[in-house]
Enzyme design. Structure first.
Site, short mmCIF file in Angstrom:
data_model
loop_
_atom_site.label_atom_id
_atom_site.label_comp_id
_atom_site.label_asym_id
_atom_site.label_seq_id
_atom_site.Cartn_x
_atom_site.Cartn_y
_atom_site.Cartn_z
N CYS A 72 -3.86 -10.26 8.20
CA CYS A 72 -2.99 -9.63 9.20
C CYS A 72 -3.55 -9.81 10.60
O CYS A 72 -2.82 -10.06 11.56
CB CYS A 72 -2.80 -8.15 8.88
SG CYS A 72 -4.34 -7.20 8.80
N HIS A 361 -5.01 -2.48 9.15
CA HIS A 361 -3.92 -3.43 9.36
C HIS A 361 -3.76 -3.72 10.84
O HIS A 361 -3.91 -2.82 11.69
CB HIS A 361 -2.62 -2.87 8.80
CG HIS A 361 -1.51 -3.88 8.69
ND1 HIS A 361 -1.70 -5.17 8.24
CD2 HIS A 361 -0.18 -3.80 9.01
CE1 HIS A 361 -0.55 -5.82 8.26
NE2 HIS A 361 0.38 -5.02 8.72
N ASN A 383 5.65 -7.24 12.47
CA ASN A 383 4.72 -7.27 11.36
C ASN A 383 4.59 -8.70 10.82
O ASN A 383 5.28 -9.62 11.29
CB ASN A 383 5.19 -6.32 10.26
CG ASN A 383 4.06 -5.79 9.41
OD1 ASN A 383 2.95 -6.33 9.41
ND2 ASN A 383 4.32 -4.73 8.66
#
Length: 438
Positions: A72, A361, A383
């Site tokens: 991520c 994250h 995202n």
């Protein structure tokens, strides 16, 4: 085991009677027998306030997908930089290669682990630093500055130059195997170092083995490639024999020193600069953070969004989320109420200290909605979980969620206050190896 209080038959009977005295609990048990806990706890009135409309937005392109990998942090960084290529080349969409950077990330982390093992060789193997190293020798996760270290050292390439593989998108299948080898190598290097022997040549042999494995798993990183593309106006462009570094310099630009990392941790005084030795990937680089309040995090993020640039950030993404609908909001879920009236009251410091919250994250703020008095009430999030999650890949975080779970933002230094810019120049305090934010 003296002075313990076991669960006795009498105590169990008391619990049973307490449950039976509340018939509404049986009704709730029946209600959720065919309903997931997330759905049962969902509060539609809370989520209704989180509309995908924002007073400030930064244009973004096609949603990316890290798939079954912990990249991520890498995708968040690439999502920031790819917009520069799109603008520079007048493209509809574009993506950088996560496989290319992941190959070098894993190789650098192998070297960092072995170097750290040598550094702490005099420790007992159960001492905290060595134990933490051995516990997770090859992590998949990372930070903005680790991304910067890779980009600076190896450049970047378009995604089609080094495409994804089964292993780049599914790292859980091979990381334990390489981790096993690293632990074995680490034990050997510890013994060599403790005996006063030279570890250099043996470490190089170990890295050769690991390099070979990574080449098999990821493929060969390109040294040169031809960058051919057709822009939005239908004009063809060709740039032959580019290197990853010339591509970076030509289309992305290396201004990464212009950014600063702000964190908010209650375990250090606000206003101090922190560093994390041995917790990055490229062994010659450390990570440096300025510790500020969460209000200062928010103000810095707002300034950059108002200036037209998205904001890389890190958070605890696990609590209070609806992955399918794309919400992050504590007021949109009532887990305690569904589970019989539990109360959750830990503050930010307590959640970090107990491991309840971790910085797990990285994503990108690409919009924010401001009320009439200029106060933010919801944030638009790009995202990297693909366009099947959230609202075509985008999520909404409430203002309450920001102040509860956002722990780090990366902004240009020009958006910092004069005081914050001066604080960046002070000598950094090393963070504990096992710090809650690492």
């Amino acid at each position: 085991m003296n002075n313990v209080s076991p669960i006795s038959a009498e105590l169990l009977s008391k619990f049973e009677a307490g449950y039976e005295a509340r018939p509404e609990l049986t009704v709730m048990a029946n209600a959720i027998s065919r309903t997931s806990l997330d759905d049962a706890a969902f509060v539609p009135a809370g989520a209704a306030k989180l509309r995908m409309d924002f007073s400030i937005t930064v244009p973004t392109t096609k949603i990316t997908n890290q798939k079954q990998s912990g990249r991520c942090w890498m995708f968040a960084g690439m999502n920031i930089l790819r917009e520069r290529v799109i603008k520079s080349c007048n493209l509809e969409e574009f993506a950088l290669s996560g496989t290319y950077l992941a190959f070098y990330d894993k190789l650098e982390k192998c070297n960092n682990f072995l170097e750290a093992i040598i550094h702490y060789a005099d420790q007992d193997i159960y001492d905290r630093e060595t134990y933490e190293l051995m516990r997770k020798p090859l992590p998949d996760g990372g930070e903005w500055e680790m991304f910067v270290s890779l980009v600076r050292k190896y450049g970047v390439v378009p995604d089609w130059v080094m495409p994804e593989t089964v292993h780049s998108t599914g790292t859980a299948a091979y990381l334990p195997i390489l981790g096993r080898k690293l632990r074995e190598d680490g034990l050997e290097l510890r013994e060599l170092a403790r005996a006063g022997a030279d570890t250099t040549s043996r470490k190089e042999e170990m890295l050769q083995e690991l390099y070979n494995a990574l080449r098999i798993l990821y493929g060969q990183p390109p040294k040169t490639f031809d960058f051919d593309y057709t822009d939005k106006d239908g004009t063809f462009h060709s740039y032959p024999n580019m290197t990853p570094r010339t591509f970076l310099d030509t289309f992305v630009k290396d201004d990464l020193d212009d950014y600063a990392v702000l964190v908010s941790t209650p375990f250090y005084p606000q206003g101090v600069t922190l560093c994390q030795p041995w917790r990055g990937n490229v062994v010659e680089d450390d990570m440096h953070w300025l510790n500020v309040s969460q209000e200062e995090l928010e103000q810095a993020a707002l300034k950059q969004l108002k200036a037209g640039e998205a904001v890389n950030f890190s958070c605890d993404c696990r609590p209070d989320r609806d992955r399918s609908r794309g919400y992050w909001d504590p007021d949109s879920f009532q887990y305690g109420e569904v589970l019989g009236g539990m109360h959750f009251g830990m503050d930010y410091k307590q959640r970090l200290a107990t491991g309840e919250s971790t910085m797990n994250h990285c994503m990108v703020f690409c919009g924010v909605n401001l009320t009439a008095d200029g106060t933010p009430n919801r944030w638009k999030i790009e995202n990297s979980w693909g366009d099947a999650s959230g609202q075509k890949g985008y999520f909404i975080g409430s203002e309450k969620w920001f102040h509860t779970y956002v722990m780090q933002v990366i902004v240009r230094k020009e958006h910092l206050t004069n005081r914050q810019q001066e604080l960046l120049k002070q000598e950094a305090i090393p963070m504990k190896f096992w710090d809650a934010l690492t």
